[in-house]
Design an enzyme around this catalytic site. Structure first.
Site, mmCIF file in Angstrom:
data_model
loop_
_atom_site.group_PDB
_atom_site.id
_atom_site.type_symbol
_atom_site.label_atom_id
_atom_site.label_comp_id
_atom_site.label_asym_id
_atom_site.label_seq_id
_atom_site.Cartn_x
_atom_site.Cartn_y
_atom_site.Cartn_z
ATOM 1 N N CYS A 1 -11.068 3.511 -5.945
ATOM 2 C CA CYS A 1 -10.219 3.465 -4.761
ATOM 3 C C CYS A 1 -10.724 4.431 -3.702
ATOM 4 C CB CYS A 1 -8.773 3.795 -5.137
ATOM 5 S SG CYS A 1 -7.708 3.830 -3.685
ATOM 6 N N TYR B 1 -13.084 2.727 -0.701
ATOM 7 C CA TYR B 1 -12.592 2.677 0.677
ATOM 8 C C TYR B 1 -13.557 3.404 1.608
ATOM 9 C CZ TYR B 1 -8.010 0.436 0.129
ATOM 10 O OH TYR B 1 -6.996 -0.485 -0.075
ATOM 11 N N ASP C 1 0.824 -1.200 0.000
ATOM 12 C CA ASP C 1 0.000 0.000 0.000
ATOM 13 C C ASP C 1 0.864 1.258 0.000
ATOM 14 O OD1 ASP C 1 -2.711 0.875 -0.082
ATOM 15 O OD2 ASP C 1 -2.499 1.619 1.968
ATOM 16 N N TYR D 1 -10.975 5.085 7.757
ATOM 17 C CA TYR D 1 -11.834 5.231 6.580
ATOM 18 C C TYR D 1 -13.301 5.488 6.934
ATOM 19 C CZ TYR D 1 -7.627 3.961 4.188
ATOM 20 O OH TYR D 1 -6.333 3.980 3.738
ATOM 21 N N GLU E 1 -8.957 -3.509 -8.310
ATOM 22 C CA GLU E 1 -9.007 -3.396 -6.843
ATOM 23 C C GLU E 1 -9.204 -4.781 -6.213
ATOM 24 O OE1 GLU E 1 -8.408 -1.237 -4.660
ATOM 25 O OE2 GLU E 1 -8.992 0.777 -5.260
#
Lengths: 224, 224, 224, 224
Positions: free
Chosen positions: B140, B144, B49, B165, B213
């Site tokens: 993305c 998230y 990441d 998040y 993803e």
């Protein structure tokens, strides 16, 4: 007076840019120094400079996209951020004070000299790599620093402009950008980068951008 | 529970992305929710990441370079600045706490799933325009956000990740990005943008990025 | 047998690509050599390869846009022209013979392995310069040449595929591309280019693209 | 006389380009028509035009990289191929006949007007998409066609130049490029593309490129 010290690549590139003197000692600059540049011409320059800043900021954004290390990204991002969140809003304020509102400013028709310079820089960055972009951006960033340092304390009608570029904040930026360039060259091409054919190509980028800076001042001098 | 509201383009694109459920309800995500994802797999994900964030930040930089208005530039620049001056340093800290030092982190060998996703986004941006880039980035950013909102309050071993998040700061970012996308579509394609062939191309960008993803979570689940 | 000679950069880059053997001796390649690769898997590969060629041609187009000399432009343009006016139409014919019509071929859903490799190459070209693009393209062009040379005369069910890459026309192309790369390196970085930090970055490009080639064969081997 | 028919987008864009008349009826063009343009000025123009063609070819290469369909790629590739394998070598021959050798030609210092136009086109393509590139390229391709058609049969010292652009081959190219543009617009934006905000942005691209074409003729008229 001695020239300011913005690192090692800058004096090499400057020495190979025949138009450097014509750029940094342009009649427009002398008009700023003596304070006798007609106001209408200065305002014409300011409006074009706003459009210029938009594309200049885009070029720094592209530099962040083309960076190789977190440090390079952070440097390019900080410059972009300062341009779009501080310099450009400040420009809008200054223009507003002079009677040019934001909508009229954004609608400024870009002059050919402005188009030539900004698109040259951006295209150098897109077609080349991070170094091409730095070499094309350097005459603007560092040339304004050199002009600012030379004009420091001139006073007069354009003292605010002069003080901005002569001031510590801008001179520090110039040293930082000079260091960014030196370190980017070292990181990619090693300590003898100046003996490579690539060095000629980069010097050529710098020299062409310098020629186009002369055209930008001339556009200001010619007036609206 | 109801899905969070990130504007008008997002639900249209989501509805045309067959892999959306596979992405937002991936076994890796469920492992985070239940807290039973093996720590080694989480650390593997964290390292990848970090590399991902580098390229993600480059994509936002490219967005600033391709923006059409000062407002678009300011939004993209602020996201880039937050990524390189806050999120990435934070990531370095979190990894350090887990025993992964900065040099080792930067030397992480990028997994194929990571390469596929990040390069797809960047290339969409380079070959297309600002809208292509937004459509490729959206799964993305907003995915998230949707996962965070769904997992809010789950607690457990990965509560810190979930809270990031699910939190207000990230949810506000999602609404801002959703608004940026809606306004960029309106500004270029008008209010009926969704009836144009271009809309299919953008939905396709979003759907492909969503598929990639899934591959990114899978890489995390498969472990080092 | 000795390896074919495609110039000076290629053996240096190959030596620094740990996955080179895994790529050029992949089980998919061995299946082609022995002729026992299942036909369905070959057709799956062919369909993906059509999409691959589209992006590969785009990468050569980008090379022409980023070239520095007329000779570089002519070389890149000739490759692009051959790809879009000969290879791709030929691919359409071969697929048609196998019962896959042109519309179905163009509608092939790109596999993640295909996306990863093609977007990596294109993004390397956009973010870097002509050399980055060449280093990322080389494993495909020259690796197929090396595989072709090794499999020459194997006969069997895939003799047509083998003969294409073993044949004079393709082997000449490989030598031309090798010479283009050597001359591009010399023109920009001088005769000692391999001792510069830039050389490591280019070798890294080549090594990553090689890893992604393994993934492409694996996609073929895994089948539809 | 009636204007040549190069499709549907062209007359719309031309009508929104205030400088179109200044471009297509420029004193340089009139000098070509009457045959009294000084030879030194024509040679100055020819040299700059060679550098122009290099960048123009790069722009068509970029179009191939940004194309969406095989047909678009084939069209852009064929134009690129013709430029670098026919037009540019022909230019070298014509200049050689006038006493300008190839090395001297390639070393021509690009004029600011040349830089402005070529970099504007390339940057439009890099920052925007295929349509932005087409809108920026169109004034050159189609404007020369319109000038050629108008000057057909003028004879005089520049009859060779006039016949090239008035001739069937070039007029067919103009109709093909016009059709490529119309089909690209339809493929992306649908039949009502001209009512979208995007249409204004594209018309703006065309109008700016037209302004820069005026500067290019002016550079020729001003002489070396």
């Amino acid at each position: 007076m001695s020239l300011p010290d913005y690192g090692q690549a800058f004096p090499r590139w400057r020495a190979k840019a025949p138009a450097w003197e014509a750029y940094t000692h342009h009649a427009f600059v002398e008009g700023l120094r003596r304070g006798d540049l007609p106001r209408t011409h200065y305002l014409h320059y300011l409006r074009q400079d706003y459009i210029f800043l938009m594309h200049f900021a885009r070029a720094w954004a592209l530099a962040a996209a083309k960076a190789d290390t977190l440090a390079e990204m952070q440097a390019a991002s900080a410059t972009l951020q300062a341009l779009v969140h501080e310099e450009m809003p400040l420009h809008i304020q200054i223009c507003a004070r002079e009677g040019i509102d934001a909508a009229s400013l954004a609608a400024t028709v870009e002059s050919p000299g402005n188009l030539a310079y900004t698109r040259y820089v951006l295209e150098a960055g897109y077609s080349g790599d991070f170094l091409d972009l730095m070499a094309a951006l350097a005459p603007c960033v560092l040339g304004y620093g050199e002009v600012g340092a030379r004009l420091a304390g001139s006073g007069g009608a354009y003292a605010e402009w002069i003080d901005t570029y002569a001031g510590d904040a801008y001179q520090t930026l110039c040293r930082d950008v000079g260091a960014l360039i030196d370190s980017a060259l070292l990181h990619r091409l090693g300590p003898d980068w100046h003996s490579l054919p690539r060095a000629e190509q980069l010097a050529q980028r710098f020299a062409t951008a310098t020629r186009l800076e002369v055209g930008f001042w001339q556009m200001g001098l010619d007036g609206p």
